[in-house]
Design a protein around this motif. Structure first.
Motif, short mmCIF file in Angstrom:
data_model
loop_
_atom_site.label_atom_id
_atom_site.label_comp_id
_atom_site.label_asym_id
_atom_site.label_seq_id
_atom_site.Cartn_x
_atom_site.Cartn_y
_atom_site.Cartn_z
N THR A 97 3.50 -3.31 -16.63
CA THR A 97 3.39 -4.08 -15.39
C THR A 97 3.72 -3.21 -14.19
N SER A 98 4.78 -2.44 -14.30
CA SER A 98 5.18 -1.55 -13.21
C SER A 98 4.11 -0.51 -12.92
N ALA A 99 3.49 0.00 -13.99
CA ALA A 99 2.51 1.07 -13.83
C ALA A 99 1.25 0.62 -13.10
N VAL A 100 0.90 -0.65 -13.21
CA VAL A 100 -0.37 -1.09 -12.63
C VAL A 100 -0.21 -2.13 -11.53
N SER A 101 1.01 -2.35 -11.07
CA SER A 101 1.21 -3.36 -10.02
C SER A 101 0.75 -2.87 -8.66
N THR A 102 0.68 -1.56 -8.48
CA THR A 102 0.13 -0.99 -7.25
C THR A 102 -0.79 0.17 -7.62
N TRP A 103 -1.68 0.50 -6.71
CA TRP A 103 -2.61 1.61 -6.95
C TRP A 103 -1.84 2.94 -7.05
#
Length: 200
Positions: A97-103
């Motif tokens: 989740t952390s890896a893909v929550s922002t670009w």
């Protein structure tokens, strides 16, 4: 001399979607240009051409982001194998989740998890345009206006015009966006294959 890496199925599918999106846009643009406005109607203030171009732009960026996120998570999930163990599942859920929550988080995860470092510069310029379209309805957002000099530089370096605070897309911009997206998808797919041999 090394042989060129053949695109995996997911990269091919993403590139095909980009081409289909641009093709559909061109067809709709031709149909719109053929339609004659009724003389009794007042001159419209709604710029349908810009709205159509913005929709196409957003779709192409979304296809590219989705590919990058899915490629990263599928690769990591295969290696991490989070199923069957509650602790591993919790760790995986938080990390993924952390890896893909922002670009920027996705870019960092490619670097820190796999030392995969594609050229993000051009897509990051286009992301600023995407943000203005998605969050400002085609106008620079408040956050972007607070950093106007650097944001304007990114947008104009991508050869996209600003009229005051408004994004102005031309047909040629959409072809360039498609090319940048295909290049990034191809580069990431090739780098992943080079690291792992994974051609999915």
């Amino acid at each position: 001399m090394s042989l060129p890496i053949v695109l995996g199925a997911r990269a091919e599918a993403a590139c095909r979607l980009l081409n289909q999106t641009l093709g559909l846009h061109r067809t709709q643009t031709i149909d719109t240009q053929r339609a004659k406005p009724l003389a009794r109607l007042a001159t419209p203030t709604f710029d349908g051409v810009q709205v159509q171009r913005q929709a196409t732009f957003l779709r192409m960026i979304s296809i590219t982001e989705a590919f990058c996120v899915d490629r990263l998570l599928d690769l990591a999930e295969t290696e991490f194998s989070p199923t069957g163990n509650n602790i591993r599942t919790l760790v995986w859920d938080k990390a993924s989740t952390s890896a893909v929550s922002t670009w920027s988080g996705t870019q960092d995860a490619y670097k820190s998890w796999y030392d995969i470092r594609p050229s993000w510069t051009q897509i990051n310029q286009l992301i600023e345009v995407r943000n203005a379209i998605a969050h400002g309805l085609g106008k620079l957002t408040r956050i972007q206006r607070a950093k106007r000099a650097s944001i304007s530089n990114k947008i104009t370096t991508a050869k996209i015009r600003l009229s005051g605070d408004y994004i102005v897309l031309e047909e040629a911009n959409l072809q360039s966006v498609r090319d940048v997206c295909v290049d990034l998808i191809s580069e990431i797919d090739g780098l992943v294959q080079g690291k792992t041999g994974d051609v999915n």
